[in-house]
Design an enzyme around this catalytic site. Structure first.
Site, PDB file in Angstrom:
ATOM      1  N   LYS A  22     -12.064  -7.768  19.978  1.00 28.67           N
ATOM      2  CA  LYS A  22     -11.338  -8.386  20.916  1.00 28.67           C
ATOM      3  C   LYS A  22     -11.500  -8.066  22.323  1.00 28.67           C
ATOM      4  O   LYS A  22     -11.778  -9.042  23.073  1.00 28.67           O
ATOM      5  CB  LYS A  22      -9.842  -8.119  20.448  1.00 28.67           C
ATOM      6  CG  LYS A  22      -8.843  -8.526  21.737  1.00 28.67           C
ATOM      7  CD  LYS A  22      -7.274  -8.288  21.336  1.00 28.67           C
ATOM      8  CE  LYS A  22      -6.700  -6.942  21.725  1.00 28.67           C
ATOM      9  NZ  LYS A  22      -6.750  -6.881  23.148  1.00 28.67           N
ATOM     10  N   ASN A  23     -11.739  -6.700  22.591  1.00 26.11           N
ATOM     11  CA  ASN A  23     -11.966  -6.307  23.933  1.00 26.11           C
ATOM     12  C   ASN A  23     -13.311  -6.560  24.610  1.00 26.11           C
ATOM     13  O   ASN A  23     -13.415  -6.567  25.655  1.00 26.11           O
ATOM     14  CB  ASN A  23     -11.492  -4.983  24.132  1.00 26.11           C
ATOM     15  CG  ASN A  23      -9.777  -4.695  24.247  1.00 26.11           C
ATOM     16  OD1 ASN A  23      -9.070  -5.482  24.084  1.00 26.11           O
ATOM     17  ND2 ASN A  23      -9.706  -3.329  24.297  1.00 26.11           N
ATOM     18  N   CYS A 116       3.540  -5.196  31.261  1.00 24.98           N
ATOM     19  CA  CYS A 116       3.478  -5.788  29.731  1.00 24.98           C
ATOM     20  C   CYS A 116       4.148  -4.591  28.931  1.00 24.98           C
ATOM     21  O   CYS A 116       4.518  -3.722  29.602  1.00 24.98           O
ATOM     22  CB  CYS A 116       2.003  -6.045  29.426  1.00 24.98           C
ATOM     23  SG  CYS A 116       1.163  -4.659  29.237  1.00 24.98           S
ATOM     24  N   ARG A 121       0.776  -1.424  34.600  1.00 30.07           N
ATOM     25  CA  ARG A 121      -0.580  -2.057  34.206  1.00 30.07           C
ATOM     26  C   ARG A 121      -0.893  -2.894  35.948  1.00 30.07           C
ATOM     27  O   ARG A 121      -1.169  -4.116  36.004  1.00 30.07           O
ATOM     28  CB  ARG A 121      -0.719  -3.202  33.328  1.00 30.07           C
ATOM     29  CG  ARG A 121      -0.577  -2.495  32.013  1.00 30.07           C
ATOM     30  CD  ARG A 121      -1.107  -3.147  30.962  1.00 30.07           C
ATOM     31  NE  ARG A 121      -2.459  -3.040  30.414  1.00 30.07           N
ATOM     32  CZ  ARG A 121      -2.908  -3.448  29.224  1.00 30.07           C
ATOM     33  NH1 ARG A 121      -2.374  -4.430  28.560  1.00 30.07           N
ATOM     34  NH2 ARG A 121      -4.028  -3.478  28.945  1.00 30.07           N
ATOM     35  N   ASP A 305      -5.761   3.068  22.355  1.00 32.85           N
ATOM     36  CA  ASP A 305      -5.480   2.070  21.654  1.00 32.85           C
ATOM     37  C   ASP A 305      -5.363   2.506  20.070  1.00 32.85           C
ATOM     38  O   ASP A 305      -4.759   1.755  19.235  1.00 32.85           O
ATOM     39  CB  ASP A 305      -6.733   0.801  21.438  1.00 32.85           C
ATOM     40  CG  ASP A 305      -6.617  -0.199  22.675  1.00 32.85           C
ATOM     41  OD1 ASP A 305      -5.586   0.311  23.548  1.00 32.85           O
ATOM     42  OD2 ASP A 305      -7.569  -0.745  22.950  1.00 32.85           O
ATOM     43  N   ARG A 397      -2.052 -10.518  17.723  1.00 33.54           N
ATOM     44  CA  ARG A 397      -2.871 -10.610  18.952  1.00 33.54           C
ATOM     45  C   ARG A 397      -4.237  -9.683  18.765  1.00 33.54           C
ATOM     46  O   ARG A 397      -5.271 -10.132  19.567  1.00 33.54           O
ATOM     47  CB  ARG A 397      -2.265  -9.627  20.239  1.00 33.54           C
ATOM     48  CG  ARG A 397      -0.918 -10.435  20.560  1.00 33.54           C
ATOM     49  CD  ARG A 397      -0.390  -9.845  21.780  1.00 33.54           C
ATOM     50  NE  ARG A 397      -1.140 -10.089  22.877  1.00 33.54           N
ATOM     51  CZ  ARG A 397      -0.786 -10.459  24.145  1.00 33.54           C
ATOM     52  NH1 ARG A 397       0.536 -10.133  24.303  1.00 33.54           N
ATOM     53  NH2 ARG A 397      -1.554 -10.758  25.195  1.00 33.54           N
TER      54      ARG A 397
HETATM   55  C1  UD1 Z   1      -8.595  -2.269  28.436  1.00 34.04           C
HETATM   56  C2  UD1 Z   1      -8.116  -2.698  27.048  1.00 34.04           C
HETATM   57  C3  UD1 Z   1      -7.007  -2.080  26.374  1.00 34.04           C
HETATM   58  C4  UD1 Z   1      -7.297  -0.268  26.403  1.00 34.04           C
HETATM   59  C5  UD1 Z   1      -7.283  -0.406  27.841  1.00 34.04           C
HETATM   60  C6  UD1 Z   1      -8.047   1.349  28.052  1.00 34.04           C
HETATM   61  C7  UD1 Z   1      -9.077  -4.899  27.120  1.00 34.04           C
HETATM   62  C8  UD1 Z   1      -8.680  -6.548  27.164  1.00 34.04           C
HETATM   63  N1  UD1 Z   1      -8.027  -4.241  27.237  1.00 34.04           N
HETATM   64  O1  UD1 Z   1      -7.373  -2.697  29.328  1.00 34.04           O
HETATM   65  O2  UD1 Z   1      -6.937  -2.388  25.050  1.00 34.04           O
HETATM   66  O3  UD1 Z   1      -5.907   0.135  25.829  1.00 34.04           O
HETATM   67  O4  UD1 Z   1      -8.667  -0.803  28.497  1.00 34.04           O
HETATM   68  O5  UD1 Z   1      -8.994   1.722  27.098  1.00 34.04           O
HETATM   69  O6  UD1 Z   1     -10.117  -4.681  27.223  1.00 34.04           O
HETATM   70  N2  UD1 Z   1      -5.187   0.941  36.310  1.00 34.04           N
HETATM   71  C9  UD1 Z   1      -4.847   1.028  37.688  1.00 34.04           C
HETATM   72  N3  UD1 Z   1      -5.186   0.022  38.395  1.00 34.04           N
HETATM   73  C10 UD1 Z   1      -5.847  -1.109  38.148  1.00 34.04           C
HETATM   74  C11 UD1 Z   1      -6.330  -1.058  36.645  1.00 34.04           C
HETATM   75  C12 UD1 Z   1      -6.031  -0.082  36.004  1.00 34.04           C
HETATM   76  O7  UD1 Z   1      -3.883   2.041  37.970  1.00 34.04           O
HETATM   77  O8  UD1 Z   1      -6.306  -1.648  39.235  1.00 34.04           O
HETATM   78  C13 UD1 Z   1      -4.758   2.015  35.417  1.00 34.04           C
HETATM   79  C14 UD1 Z   1      -3.932   1.410  34.286  1.00 34.04           C
HETATM   80  O9  UD1 Z   1      -2.499   1.292  34.672  1.00 34.04           O
HETATM   81  C15 UD1 Z   1      -3.997   2.522  33.211  1.00 34.04           C
HETATM   82  C16 UD1 Z   1      -5.488   2.747  33.277  1.00 34.04           C
HETATM   83  O10 UD1 Z   1      -5.901   2.406  34.631  1.00 34.04           O
HETATM   84  O11 UD1 Z   1      -3.083   3.439  33.342  1.00 34.04           O
HETATM   85  C17 UD1 Z   1      -6.503   2.131  32.374  1.00 34.04           C
HETATM   86  O12 UD1 Z   1      -6.566   0.662  32.513  1.00 34.04           O
HETATM   87  P1  UD1 Z   1      -7.673  -0.072  32.253  1.00 34.04           P
HETATM   88  O13 UD1 Z   1      -8.839   0.622  31.779  1.00 34.04           O
HETATM   89  O14 UD1 Z   1      -7.911  -1.031  33.491  1.00 34.04           O
HETATM   90  O15 UD1 Z   1      -7.123  -0.925  30.986  1.00 34.04           O
HETATM   91  P2  UD1 Z   1      -7.237  -2.430  30.885  1.00 34.04           P
HETATM   92  O16 UD1 Z   1      -8.494  -2.978  31.273  1.00 34.04           O
HETATM   93  O17 UD1 Z   1      -5.979  -3.009  31.546  1.00 34.04           O
END
Ligand code: UD1
Length: 417
Positions: A22-23, A116, A121, A305, A397
């Site tokens: 999925k990711n 979410c 996030r 995850d 999902r």
């Molecule tokens: C992706 C995955 C999700 C997985 C996560 C971490 C997808 C669709 N989803 O989510 O399943 O759990 O990686 O492996 O690929 N953060 C910030 N600012 C930002 C972006 C992130 O503070 O602009 C923080 C987030 O709140 C979180 C951490 O960084 O605490 C990790 O987030 P991130 O790696 O960005 O996860 P996603 O890409 O949302």
């Protein structure tokens, strides 16, 4: 509303073909808009999140067609550079389209994704990186307006190796003339898959899988055929199901090299694992043992995850296991449901202490988010009696026909609409 009804106590025995990731597929579908022609994407999982991403693609003007697990995306007539609020709200990870739309149109308008189920996030790292590439960004009335008239390559250091921010930066930079460097990039296998897909289209990206990615901008990208990598989180969930039911499972079409931290933890619990590149066999532990401390970390650390499915398994381990959730602040919602089933778990902030082995009993429980829902399935297999899991939409999902997969391995599981 659908629910899953599981009669526990049966051993899982069988073979599973692991679905596509999925990711990996979500950012690759966003990248598909960058070519002028057709992309054919194999091993696409049939999931609610993929269906929602297809809605975004259609809204942008793509023609999309399924044939079994193969998705054809034709972006020849794409003309729209906005994602409306209702689509953004349905799936927060649609933010990954931002970089791709900017590359394609030199402008983008998307609604601000909210928090979410698993936490706040924020997207500050995405926006900071895009600004460093020269994208002008205005945030107002819940929308993000981007103008990319004067983009330029940049050296970008991410404050945290965010998966989404790394992907958005790759998508935004792949057509900017010059060389962009991302330092402290996320190293997840899904980032490597995005690099491989973009490079097949004609991009020049190197370094994904390490913490430094270099992107040399190109003028044009072409439609291609591509096969998505196997889903390492789904694979590990089924290993946890087998271990919790004292059963044996053979995973095929998987990639064991992406599963190191999860396989090691299962071995520490006493499970016997045999791995080849595309195959993993799990045989049950003589006695499941607790593990010292599991801390969720960016890849190659232990994935956030799989924290909740492994916590469900830890309730069946003898001794005390400690879980520390370092990535998302609200990822312990499965715990109160596990406690309903008889688990002994205490929490303090981001730390959960699981005391095992607990005798679990079937109960009415509720999935509150995707992986927490999968954790309830793991617990239900170990429980005595019948468990009813409500809100299966969350599990859908990320898991393609979970009830069919588990039923094919001898588990007594049904879906009731
Ligand atoms: C992706 C995955 C999700 C997985 C996560 C971490 C997808 C669709 N989803 O989510 O399943 O759990 O990686 O492996 O690929 N953060 C910030 N600012 C930002 C972006 C992130 O503070 O602009 C923080 C987030 O709140 C979180 C951490 O960084 O605490 C990790 O987030 P991130 O790696 O960005 O996860 P996603 O890409 O949302």
């Amino acid at each position: 509303m659908s629910k899953l009804i599981i009669d526990g106590g049966r051993k899982m025995e069988g073979e599973i073909d692991v679905q596509g990731s999925k990711n990996a597929v979500l950012p690759i579908l966003a990248a598909a808009i960058l070519s002028d022609g057709k992309n054919i994407i194999y091993n696409c999982p049939r999931l609610r999140d993929v269906e929602m991403t297809i809605e975004v693609l259609k809204n942008l003007g793509c023609r999309v067609k399924w044939e079994d697990n193969c998705l054809e995306v034709d972006s020849s007539d794409i003309s729209v550079y906005t994602i409306p609020d209702e689509l953004m709200r349905q799936m927060r990870s649609s933010i990954i389209f931002l970089g791709a739309i900017i590359s394609k149109f030199g402008k983008a308008e998307v609604s601000m994704p909210g928090g979410c189920e698993i936490g706040n996030r924020p997207i500050d790292l995405h926006l900071k990186a895009l600004r460093q590439l020269g994208v002008e960004i205005t945030e107002s009335h819940g929308f993000i307006y981007c103008k990319a008239d004067k983009t330029e390559p940049a050296n970008i250091h991410l404050d945290f190796p965010s998966v989404g921010a790394t992907e958005n930066t790759m998508l935004a930079a792949c057509m900017i003339e010059g060389i962009t460097i991302i330092e402290n990039a996320a190293r997840e296998p899904e980032i490597v898959d995005l690099q491989n897909f973009l490079n097949r289209m004609g991009a020049k990206i190197r370094g994904a899988g390490s913490d430094t990615i270099s992107i040399e901008g190109v003028h044009k990208l072409y439609g291609v055929e591509y096969t998505i990598i196997p889903d390492r989180i789904v694979a590990a969930t089924y290993l946890a199901c087998a271990a919790a039911s004292d059963g044996t499972v053979i995973l095929k079409n998987t990639d064991s090299t992406h599963m190191g931290a999860m396989i090691n933890t299962l071995k520490d619990m006493g499970c016997r694992l045999y791995t080849e590149k595309t195959k993993v066999i799990l045989q049950p532990a003589k006695i499941l043992k607790s593990v010292d401390t599991i801390k969720t970390m960016p890849y190659p650390g232990f994935p956030t995850d799989i924290q909740s499915p492994f916590m469900a398994l830890a309730t069946q381990c003898r001794g005390t296991s400690v879980f520390v959730e370092n990535i998302f602040e609200n990822r312990f919602q499965h715990i109160e449901e596990l406690v309903r089933m008889g688990a002994d778990i205490k929490t303090d902030g981001r730390v959960a202490v699981v005391i095992g082995k607990s005798k679990l009993t079937g109960a009415k429980v509720m999935a509150k988010e995707l992986r927490g829902g999968a954790a309830l399935v793991v617990a239900a297999l170990a429980a005595e009696g019948t468990t009813e899991i409500e809100n299966v939409k969350y599990i859908d999902r990320g898991y393609q026909s979970i009830e069919k997969t588990l039923a094919s391995c001898g588990i007594d599981i049904k879906r009731k609409e």
